[in-house]
Design an enzyme around this catalytic site. Structure first.
Site, short mmCIF file in Angstrom:
data_model
loop_
_atom_site.label_atom_id
_atom_site.label_comp_id
_atom_site.label_asym_id
_atom_site.label_seq_id
_atom_site.Cartn_x
_atom_site.Cartn_y
_atom_site.Cartn_z
N LYS A 140 0.83 -1.20 0.00
CA LYS A 140 0.00 0.00 0.00
C LYS A 140 0.88 1.27 0.00
O LYS A 140 2.08 1.19 0.29
CB LYS A 140 -0.93 -0.04 1.22
CG LYS A 140 -1.92 -1.21 1.18
CD LYS A 140 -2.86 -1.14 2.38
CE LYS A 140 -3.96 -2.17 2.31
NZ LYS A 140 -4.92 -2.02 3.43
N PHE B 106 -15.20 3.89 7.46
CA PHE B 106 -13.84 4.17 7.00
C PHE B 106 -13.69 4.12 5.48
O PHE B 106 -12.61 4.39 4.96
CB PHE B 106 -12.84 3.19 7.66
CG PHE B 106 -13.06 1.74 7.35
CD1 PHE B 106 -12.62 1.18 6.16
CD2 PHE B 106 -13.72 0.92 8.26
CE1 PHE B 106 -12.82 -0.16 5.88
CE2 PHE B 106 -13.93 -0.43 7.98
CZ PHE B 106 -13.48 -0.97 6.79
N THR C 164 -5.55 -6.68 10.68
CA THR C 164 -5.77 -5.38 10.05
C THR C 164 -5.13 -4.23 10.83
O THR C 164 -4.49 -3.36 10.24
CB THR C 164 -7.30 -5.12 9.95
OG1 THR C 164 -7.91 -6.27 9.37
CG2 THR C 164 -7.59 -3.91 9.09
N ARG D 91 2.53 -6.15 9.11
CA ARG D 91 1.79 -4.99 9.62
C ARG D 91 2.33 -4.51 10.96
O ARG D 91 2.24 -3.32 11.27
CB ARG D 91 0.30 -5.33 9.69
CG ARG D 91 -0.36 -5.26 8.31
CD ARG D 91 -1.72 -5.86 8.26
NE ARG D 91 -2.44 -5.51 7.04
CZ ARG D 91 -3.61 -6.03 6.69
NH1 ARG D 91 -4.20 -6.90 7.49
NH2 ARG D 91 -4.19 -5.67 5.58
N ASN E 26 -1.99 0.39 6.84
CA ASN E 26 -1.43 -0.83 7.44
C ASN E 26 -0.49 -1.59 6.50
O ASN E 26 -0.36 -2.81 6.57
CB ASN E 26 -2.55 -1.72 7.97
CG ASN E 26 -3.56 -2.07 6.89
OD1 ASN E 26 -3.38 -1.71 5.73
ND2 ASN E 26 -4.60 -2.79 7.26
N HIS F 42 -1.78 -5.55 1.78
CA HIS F 42 -3.10 -6.16 1.62
C HIS F 42 -2.92 -7.64 1.27
O HIS F 42 -1.96 -8.02 0.63
CB HIS F 42 -3.87 -5.47 0.48
CG HIS F 42 -5.07 -6.25 0.03
ND1 HIS F 42 -6.30 -6.13 0.66
CD2 HIS F 42 -5.23 -7.17 -0.96
CE1 HIS F 42 -7.17 -6.95 0.06
NE2 HIS F 42 -6.54 -7.58 -0.93
P1 ADP Z 1 -7.87 -6.55 5.76
O1 ADP Z 1 -7.07 -5.64 4.86
O2 ADP Z 1 -7.09 -7.00 6.94
O3 ADP Z 1 -8.54 -7.67 5.01
P2 ADP Z 1 -10.50 -5.31 5.88
O4 ADP Z 1 -10.83 -6.07 4.62
O5 ADP Z 1 -11.43 -5.42 7.01
O6 ADP Z 1 -9.02 -5.65 6.39
O7 ADP Z 1 -10.39 -3.76 5.51
C1 ADP Z 1 -9.77 -3.32 4.33
C2 ADP Z 1 -8.84 -2.16 4.67
O8 ADP Z 1 -9.61 -1.07 5.14
C3 ADP Z 1 -7.85 -2.44 5.78
O9 ADP Z 1 -6.69 -3.11 5.36
C4 ADP Z 1 -7.55 -1.05 6.27
O10 ADP Z 1 -6.66 -0.37 5.38
C5 ADP Z 1 -8.90 -0.38 6.16
N1 ADP Z 1 -9.67 -0.51 7.43
C6 ADP Z 1 -10.28 -1.62 7.89
N2 ADP Z 1 -10.89 -1.42 9.07
C7 ADP Z 1 -10.67 -0.12 9.35
C8 ADP Z 1 -11.06 0.74 10.43
N3 ADP Z 1 -11.79 0.28 11.45
N4 ADP Z 1 -10.65 2.02 10.40
C9 ADP Z 1 -9.91 2.50 9.38
N5 ADP Z 1 -9.52 1.76 8.33
C10 ADP Z 1 -9.89 0.47 8.30
MG MG Z 2 -10.11 -7.74 3.57
#
Ligand code: ADP
Ligand code: MG
Length: 205
Positions: A15, A61, A95, A109, A119, A122
């Site tokens: 990212k 978000f 996440t 992360r 973070n 992905h």
């Molecule tokens: P992951 O990337 O771990 O699969 P998610 O699919 O839940 O996580 O979310 C996609 C992306 O959205 C995350 O990697 C992060 O960049 C952002 N994100 C997720 N949850 C939050 C949150 N509560 N507040 C801010 N950004 C978030």
């Molecule tokens: Mg996801």
């Protein structure tokens, strides 16, 4: 038998906030036994970022996520390894980088993440999502269907291996100079699925 083309694939993204650490992250990827099958640097438009994260549409978000993901270039990669989807998720950690620090120390992360949104990396959540995401970011690649190891093995065992084994046995007896072309010709000649052309004897007049 080399089955590298059948190994599970997942989509990894570096990212915007971690682009300055891309080389280090790619090094970690290799050291954990992943193959990088495809790699491209792209700058997503806000529309593309919204499409990519369409499942999160409507969440609090979502707008900041889209703004962030389209703020600068990213690196998308197709990773391959046995159990790639779960192993990549394990390597990147949860996440939230602050949670990663507790539950997955030294995960990507933990090491590179800055906050809940920024973070660093992905990873696809599951096989269906992996197919969609790879297709989304690598339009030109043939990714579907990502065969599960078992169905691919069964398919090869029934349909290909018996013929290939015979061909390779012949190949070893003959040891031609250009083994690949020889084997290709042999397979075409001995294809069990070849339609049988009826042989008609033309009576001489
Ligand atoms: P992951 O990337 O771990 O699969 P998610 O699919 O839940 O996580 O979310 C996609 C992306 O959205 C995350 O990697 C992060 O960049 C952002 N994100 C997720 N949850 C939050 C949150 N509560 N507040 C801010 N950004 C978030
Ligand atoms: Mg996801």
């Amino acid at each position: 038998m080399d089955s590298s083309i059948l190994v599970e694939r997942t989509l990894a993204v570096i990212k915007p906030d971690a682009m300055d650490k891309a080389a280090e992250i790619e090094d970690v990827i290799h050291r954990h036994g992943f193959m990088i099958l495809q790699r491209r640097k792209i700058h997503l438009s806000p529309e593309e970022a919204s499409d990519f994260y369409v499942d999160h549409y409507g969440k609090m978000f979502f707008p900041s996520l889209v703004a962030y993901m389209s703020s600068a270039p990213i690196i998308a990669m197709v990773l391959a390894k046995d159990n790639a989807i779960e192993s990549w998720k394990e390597l990147i950690g949860p996440t939230n980088p602050f949670k990663a620090r507790e539950t997955h120390p030294r995960s990507l992360r933990d090491t590179y993440g800055k906050d809940q949104t920024r973070n660093a990396v992905h990873g696809s959540a599951n096989q269906r999502t992996a197919e969609r995401e790879i297709h989304f970011l690598f339009h030109d690649s043939i990714v579907e269907p990502i065969v599960s190891d078992l169905s691919a093995k069964d398919y090869l065992e029934v349909n290909v291996n018996p013929t290939l084994l015979k061909g390779m046995t012949e190949l070893c007896k003959i040891k031609p100079k250009d083994p690949v072309t020889w084997l290709a010709d042999w397979i075409i000649e001995n294809n069990p699925n070849k339609p049988k052309v009826a042989q008609y004897l033309v009576a001489e007049k």
